[in-house]
Design an enzyme around this catalytic site. Structure first.
Site, short mmCIF file in Angstrom:
data_model
loop_
_atom_site.label_atom_id
_atom_site.label_comp_id
_atom_site.label_asym_id
_atom_site.label_seq_id
_atom_site.Cartn_x
_atom_site.Cartn_y
_atom_site.Cartn_z
N ASP A 8 0.85 -1.19 0.00
CA ASP A 8 0.00 0.00 0.00
C ASP A 8 0.88 1.24 0.00
OD1 ASP A 8 -2.13 -1.69 0.09
OD2 ASP A 8 -2.75 -1.21 2.13
N ASP A 129 -15.68 -3.46 -1.14
CA ASP A 129 -15.25 -3.07 0.20
C ASP A 129 -16.48 -2.80 1.04
OD1 ASP A 129 -12.62 -3.07 -0.84
OD2 ASP A 129 -12.88 -1.01 -1.53
#
Length: 240
Positions: A8, A129
């Site tokens: 990330d 998500d």
């Protein structure tokens, strides 16, 4: 089942957030390219790369760094974060990513999702998500009135290659994945599913591997802290 390391990106560094919150950041490296190369050298089947700055801003911010990673390692990369236009998707794929991950606009605009899947066949992953079963967008800052299961079905109908399911409440916590929700989303999608959020042990990975349709697990914090030994996980999950 694949074990896929997460890289990330935020501010040019390799970080992990807890439950997607920017203020709950842990920096693991100032050199994400070196991190990506290390995971590839250890046998990663692919890498999961997210432009967190792009996710929050709504437009890609780490394109150069993603290109450097994608073109600098011998394994395929799935990448996303702020991909809201067809042009942004095309730029990412030309930069070397094998798959583009679409979240916010895929949830908000079914026609856009269908067009993206048509224009880039086999290369679109829909990121589902969810928070308490409802889809979250805009860097997980807003919750929609659409369920994770419904978005998974939409992804299948649009022609997506895969679905990435993340339970936001578990993300970055190492408390174990939401197996029930993962199974429900996998069944609804009828597509290969990547599970994400909460993995804290090799046993968690074994449990995910038993869910029909789950072909891989994205693992972040547990790999960086050593809670999951990557080579052990690869060896044990190779037959799952």
């Amino acid at each position: 089942m694949m074990v896929i390391p997460a890289v990330d990106l935020r501010g040019g560094r390799c970080v992990r957030l807890r439950q997607g919150r920017p203020e709950a950041e842990t920096v693991f490296s100032d050199d994400p390219v070196a991190v990506a190369r290390a995971w590839a050298a250890e046998g990663a089947p692919r890498l999961h790369v997210v432009d967190l700055d792009g996710a929050f801003a709504g437009t890609p911010k780490q394109a150069g760094l993603i290109e450097e990673i994608a073109k600098g390692i011998p394994v395929p990369v799935e990448a996303g974060g702020g991909l809201r236009t067809l042009e942004a998707i095309e730029t990412l794929l030309r930069a070397g990513a094998r798959w583009a991950m679409l979240g916010t606009r895929a949830a908000l605009d079914p026609e856009f999702l269908a067009e993206a899947c048509r224009r880039f066949p086999g290369r679109i992953i829909v990121a589902v998500d969810a928070s308490e079963g409802k889809v979250a967008v805009d860097g997980w800052t807003q919750r929609l009135d659409i369920s994770a299961v419904d978005l998974a079905r939409r992804a299948s109908q649009a022609g997506a290659a895969e679905v990435l399911y993340t339970d936001i409440a578990r993300d970055g916590t190492q408390t174990g994945p939401n197996l029930t929700s993962t199974a429900a989303v996998a069944a609804a999608a009828g597509l290969p599913l990547l599970a994400s959020g909460g993995v804290g042990s090799v046993e968690d990975l074994r449990r995910l591997a038993l869910i029909p349709g789950v072909i891989g697990a994205v693992v972040g914090r547990a790999l960086y802290t050593g809670a999951v030994d990557f080579k052990q996980a690869l060896a044990e999950l190779a037959q799952c």
